[in-house]
Design a protein around this motif. Structure first.
Motif: not given
Length: 279
Positions: A193-218
């Motif tokens: 919900a939060k990352i979709i909201e950040a995208w929808t509002l065009g809030e680039g800085a907030r979006l970047n802070a929320l980005c995540t990828n659970s494949l990184t550990v693997a």
């Protein structure tokens, strides 16, 4: 002659949620198309078959190229004449940016136009799914939430372009090897919900802070060199950076993409780097 652009993508959010009995992992992801693109040109010929021309081919044998495979599948289904495909690569190969899927999707769209098949995007996406889970997204080239194995799409609002910095290290990661390293401990069920909201509002800085990828550990388990790369990249000024897909490309989206010291980053650590933007 028909020309199509095949746009790269990034996963601004990706979590593995489980594993099916057939071995495929289920995902939840938010994917965004980028201005960075390959070009696919298609020309009808009197000769039979499909011919691929590419200065830097992704595969040694053209028959192994996904572009040829989807073209031959469409040819078998609709019975059109021969076709020459000219592929110009700009998206790095095996980088987690969906270059192969984008090329395949562009080929589907181009053949649809070239031979006036009048197929809807949904029909092209269904055909493409047989060759790759990301192809339906690449057919539409719209920001979307993806579920299932990546084929179930919910499109997100269109917003003004955001800057994106991409860096692909001088190493490769096998998608199969990365997923083989995923364990149930890596499964996540975080809210989008939060990352979709950040995208929808065009809030680039907030979006970047929320980005995540659970494949990184693997990915880091798969390649100690990639782990070292991630640690080194963290020293170059990015406030927050994320791996795209199964790697190894990392990205920064929003204002931070513009403030990176790209001079320092343009060294032997990277085989490819670019400042681009979302579509």
């Amino acid at each position: 002659m028909i020309r199509e652009q095949a746009h790269a993508k990034i996963n601004v959010f990706l979590q593995v949620t489980g594993k099916r009995d057939d071995g495929y992992h289920t995902l939840e992801s938010v994917m965004v198309p980028l201005a960075l693109h390959d070009t696919v040109e298609l020309v009808a010929t009197e000769a039979e078959g499909v011919r691929l021309f590419c200065e830097h081919p992704p595969t040694a044998d053209p028959e192994d190229n996904i572009v040829v495979q989807v073209a031959k599948a469409m040819q078998a289904r609709f019975g059109f004449c021969g076709v020459d495909i000219h592929l110009t690569k700009h998206i790095p190969i095996a980088a987690g940016l969906g270059g192969g899927s984008a090329d395949a999707a562009a080929t589907l769209r181009g053949l649809n136009r070239l031979f006036q098949l009048s197929l809807k995007p949904e029909e092209l996406a269904e055909m493409g799914l047989k060759f790759g889970a990301d192809i339906p997204f690449c057919v539409h080239e719209r920001a979307a939430m993806a579920q299932g194995i990546g084929e179930q799409l919910t499109f997100l609002p269109e917003i003004s372009p955001l800057p994106v910095w991409l860096g692909t290290p001088a190493l490769t990661l096998s998608t199969a090897d990365v997923f083989a390293r995923v364990t149930p401990d890596d499964f996540q069920h975080r809210s989008l919900a939060k990352i979709i909201e950040a995208w929808t509002l065009g809030e680039g800085a907030r979006l970047n802070a929320l980005c995540t990828n659970s494949l990184t550990v693997a990915a880091e388990k798969t390649s100690p060199a990639f782990r070292t790369f991630m640690q080194r990249f963290a020293l170059h000024g990015a406030q927050s950076f994320t791996m795209s897909g199964s790697g190894p490309t990392v990205f920064v989206i929003g204002p931070d993409a513009l403030t990176l010291d790209r001079t320092d980053l343009a060294d032997a650590t990277f085989r490819f780097s670019i400042l681009t933007k979302t579509l």
